[in-house]
Design a protein around this motif. Structure first.
Motif, PDB file in Angstrom:
ATOM      1  N   LYS A  94      40.682  31.880  53.013  1.00 36.38           N
ATOM      2  CA  LYS A  94      39.929  32.050  51.769  1.00 36.38           C
ATOM      3  C   LYS A  94      38.448  31.740  51.987  1.00 36.38           C
ATOM      4  O   LYS A  94      37.563  32.447  51.521  1.00 36.38           O
ATOM      5  CB  LYS A  94      40.495  31.131  50.676  1.00 36.38           C
ATOM      6  N   ASP A  95      38.182  30.649  52.734  1.00 33.25           N
ATOM      7  CA  ASP A  95      36.775  30.316  53.020  1.00 33.25           C
ATOM      8  C   ASP A  95      36.095  31.441  53.798  1.00 33.25           C
ATOM      9  O   ASP A  95      34.953  31.815  53.522  1.00 33.25           O
ATOM     10  CB  ASP A  95      36.701  29.015  53.837  1.00 33.25           C
ATOM     11  N   TYR A  96      36.842  31.986  54.785  1.00 29.80           N
ATOM     12  CA  TYR A  96      36.275  33.075  55.579  1.00 29.80           C
ATOM     13  C   TYR A  96      35.990  34.285  54.689  1.00 29.80           C
ATOM     14  O   TYR A  96      34.920  34.905  54.764  1.00 29.80           O
ATOM     15  CB  TYR A  96      37.257  33.461  56.686  1.00 29.80           C
ATOM     16  N   THR A  97      36.955  34.605  53.800  1.00 27.22           N
ATOM     17  CA  THR A  97      36.792  35.762  52.909  1.00 27.22           C
ATOM     18  C   THR A  97      35.615  35.566  51.983  1.00 27.22           C
ATOM     19  O   THR A  97      34.785  36.458  51.787  1.00 27.22           O
ATOM     20  CB  THR A  97      38.079  35.974  52.089  1.00 27.22           C
ATOM     21  N   GLU A  98      35.521  34.352  51.353  1.00 26.82           N
ATOM     22  CA  GLU A  98      34.423  34.085  50.424  1.00 26.82           C
ATOM     23  C   GLU A  98      33.072  34.150  51.133  1.00 26.82           C
ATOM     24  O   GLU A  98      32.106  34.740  50.630  1.00 26.82           O
ATOM     25  CB  GLU A  98      34.618  32.716  49.777  1.00 26.82           C
ATOM     26  N   THR A 104      41.918  36.886  48.608  1.00 28.91           N
ATOM     27  CA  THR A 104      42.270  37.593  49.837  1.00 28.91           C
ATOM     28  C   THR A 104      42.987  38.892  49.475  1.00 28.91           C
ATOM     29  O   THR A 104      42.659  39.962  49.972  1.00 28.91           O
ATOM     30  CB  THR A 104      43.191  36.719  50.711  1.00 28.91           C
ATOM     31  N   THR A 105      43.989  38.782  48.582  1.00 29.87           N
ATOM     32  CA  THR A 105      44.663  39.963  48.030  1.00 29.87           C
ATOM     33  C   THR A 105      44.586  39.869  46.514  1.00 29.87           C
ATOM     34  O   THR A 105      45.094  38.916  45.909  1.00 29.87           O
ATOM     35  CB  THR A 105      46.135  40.022  48.465  1.00 29.87           C
ATOM     36  N   ALA A 128      36.454  40.302  44.009  1.00 29.18           N
ATOM     37  CA  ALA A 128      36.294  40.768  45.382  1.00 29.18           C
ATOM     38  C   ALA A 128      37.525  40.384  46.183  1.00 29.18           C
ATOM     39  O   ALA A 128      38.138  39.342  45.953  1.00 29.18           O
ATOM     40  CB  ALA A 128      35.049  40.137  45.996  1.00 29.18           C
ATOM     41  N   GLY A 129      37.907  41.247  47.098  1.00 35.31           N
ATOM     42  CA  GLY A 129      39.056  40.957  47.946  1.00 35.31           C
ATOM     43  C   GLY A 129      39.093  41.854  49.160  1.00 35.31           C
ATOM     44  O   GLY A 129      38.363  42.835  49.269  1.00 35.31           O
ATOM     45  N   LYS A 155      38.899  49.374  35.087  1.00 35.35           N
ATOM     46  CA  LYS A 155      39.162  49.711  33.689  1.00 35.35           C
ATOM     47  C   LYS A 155      38.873  48.533  32.758  1.00 35.35           C
ATOM     48  O   LYS A 155      38.498  48.732  31.596  1.00 35.35           O
ATOM     49  CB  LYS A 155      40.609  50.165  33.518  1.00 35.35           C
ATOM     50  N   ARG A 156      39.057  47.328  33.272  1.00 33.28           N
ATOM     51  CA  ARG A 156      38.786  46.143  32.447  1.00 33.28           C
ATOM     52  C   ARG A 156      37.289  45.819  32.399  1.00 33.28           C
ATOM     53  O   ARG A 156      36.892  44.838  31.778  1.00 33.28           O
ATOM     54  CB  ARG A 156      39.550  44.925  32.984  1.00 33.28           C
ATOM     55  N   GLY A 157      36.463  46.617  33.068  1.00 35.61           N
ATOM     56  CA  GLY A 157      35.016  46.429  33.020  1.00 35.61           C
ATOM     57  C   GLY A 157      34.468  45.478  34.051  1.00 35.61           C
ATOM     58  O   GLY A 157      33.334  44.981  33.914  1.00 35.61           O
ATOM     59  N   LEU A 158      35.219  45.210  35.097  1.00 37.85           N
ATOM     60  CA  LEU A 158      34.780  44.282  36.139  1.00 37.85           C
ATOM     61  C   LEU A 158      34.158  45.029  37.305  1.00 37.85           C
ATOM     62  O   LEU A 158      34.554  46.147  37.647  1.00 37.85           O
ATOM     63  CB  LEU A 158      35.969  43.456  36.645  1.00 37.85           C
ATOM     64  N   ILE A 159      33.170  44.395  37.935  1.00 39.19           N
ATOM     65  CA  ILE A 159      32.625  44.894  39.193  1.00 39.19           C
ATOM     66  C   ILE A 159      33.663  44.623  40.273  1.00 39.19           C
ATOM     67  O   ILE A 159      34.202  43.512  40.373  1.00 39.19           O
ATOM     68  CB  ILE A 159      31.302  44.189  39.534  1.00 39.19           C
ATOM     69  N   VAL A 160      33.983  45.634  41.081  1.00 46.81           N
ATOM     70  CA  VAL A 160      35.031  45.492  42.090  1.00 46.81           C
ATOM     71  C   VAL A 160      34.404  45.636  43.474  1.00 46.81           C
ATOM     72  O   VAL A 160      33.800  46.661  43.793  1.00 46.81           O
ATOM     73  CB  VAL A 160      36.139  46.549  41.902  1.00 46.81           C
ATOM     74  N   LEU A 161      34.562  44.605  44.287  1.00 44.57           N
ATOM     75  CA  LEU A 161      33.986  44.585  45.633  1.00 44.57           C
ATOM     76  C   LEU A 161      35.103  44.446  46.663  1.00 44.57           C
ATOM     77  O   LEU A 161      36.082  43.724  46.452  1.00 44.57           O
ATOM     78  CB  LEU A 161      33.014  43.411  45.779  1.00 44.57           C
ATOM     79  N   LYS A 162      34.926  45.134  47.772  1.00 44.85           N
ATOM     80  CA  LYS A 162      35.908  45.044  48.855  1.00 44.85           C
ATOM     81  C   LYS A 162      35.214  44.713  50.161  1.00 44.85           C
ATOM     82  O   LYS A 162      34.205  45.310  50.521  1.00 44.85           O
ATOM     83  CB  LYS A 162      36.664  46.368  48.999  1.00 44.85           C
ATOM     84  N   HIS A 163      35.791  43.754  50.854  1.00 42.39           N
ATOM     85  CA  HIS A 163      35.288  43.370  52.165  1.00 42.39           C
ATOM     86  C   HIS A 163      35.849  44.336  53.194  1.00 42.39           C
ATOM     87  O   HIS A 163      37.053  44.589  53.245  1.00 42.39           O
ATOM     88  CB  HIS A 163      35.741  41.928  52.467  1.00 42.39           C
TER      89      HIS A 163
END
Length: 260
Positions: free
Chosen positions: A124-128, A181-182, A216-217, A230-238
């Motif tokens: 999780k730390d690595y992902t963040e 992470t997921t 983000a995930g 659809k819920r209005g969130l910004i979606v980020l992918k690593h």
């Protein structure tokens, strides 16, 4: 005459004796009758006694039979108790062995759990860290400029606590960042509820700002990325070990949760 008188006296004496004999015979007959009655009673009592003895003998036979059966049952019971005691001893030995095995397995589970927890924390730390490295470029792609990033914020209130992975602060807006992470659909619902009902209560200093949410995930379960959009969130992918990609369409406008 004298002879006749003597004979008469003799006859009188004989008569007296005969009378006494007759009375004696009557007494004898009476006693014989009494003896006969007594004999009848005795025979009756003997007969009843014989029946009683026979009945007692039968009862004794039945008692002896029951005692024999009880002894046999006791022997069977003693045999079963002995077998049960032997099985109990075997079971106790098995339980001891099983307890040792369970203890070993429990220790292995605890060690594995700790290892998984440590691995999850490191992952999780690595992902963040990786998400935050590409966050500035991704947000600029969406049109956000002149912001600064704050990490791992925590606020307590009335015994309750709220933690957020990151917060992007601009001149008139804030973007709350949730890193997974997921990412799952349930995660999206929980995060939206946090934005709608808890964020401004725990962080009142941001009242008056536009409030956006970003998730983000590295992976998205069951199209959670589309659901978040659809819920209005910004979606980020690593991706690619370094870069962060915006998954929202080009015409996407994030939802302002401050107007709720």
């Amino acid at each position: 005459m004298e002879n006749a008188k003597e004979i008469w006296e003799i006859l009188k004496e004989v008569g007296k004796r005969l009378d006494r004999l007759a009375k004696s015979q009557e007494e004898t007959d009476k006693k014989l009758r009494e003896l006969a009655e007594s004999q009848k009673e005795t025979d009756k009592m003997l007969k009843e006694t014989r029946k009683l003895v026979e009945s007692l003998a039968k009862r004794q036979e039945e008692t002896d039979r029951q005692i024999k059966e009880l002894r046999k049952a006791q022997e069977e019971t003693d045999k079963k108790l002995k077998e049960l005691a032997e099985k109990h001893a075997e079971t106790e030995e098995q339980i001891k062995k099983l307890s040792v095995q369970i203890s070993k397995v429990s220790e292995e589970v605890r060690n594995t759990t700790r290892a998984v927890a440590d691995l999850n924390g490191i992952w999780k730390d690595y992902t963040e860290d990786t998400i935050r490295e590409g966050l500035e470029y991704a947000l600029k792609e969406l049109g956000f400029e002149g912001f600064r990033v704050r990490e791992n914020l925590k606020s307590k209130m009335d015994g309750d606590i709220m933690e957020i992975d990151g917060l992007v602060l601009g001149d008139d807006y804030v973007i709350v960042l949730e890193v997974k992470t997921t990412l799952r659909v349930d995660d999206v619902d929980e995060f939206v509820e946090e934005l709608e009902k808890r964020f401004l209560r725990f962080f009142p200093e941001y009242k008056g700002y536009k409030l956006y949410g970003a998730v983000a995930g590295m992976k998205f379960h069951q199209f959670a990325d589309r659901y978040a959009n659809k819920r209005g969130l910004i979606v980020l992918k690593h991706k690619d070990g370094k870069d962060v990609k915006v998954l929202n369409p080009k015409n996407f406008k994030p939802k302002d949760f401050s107007n709720l």
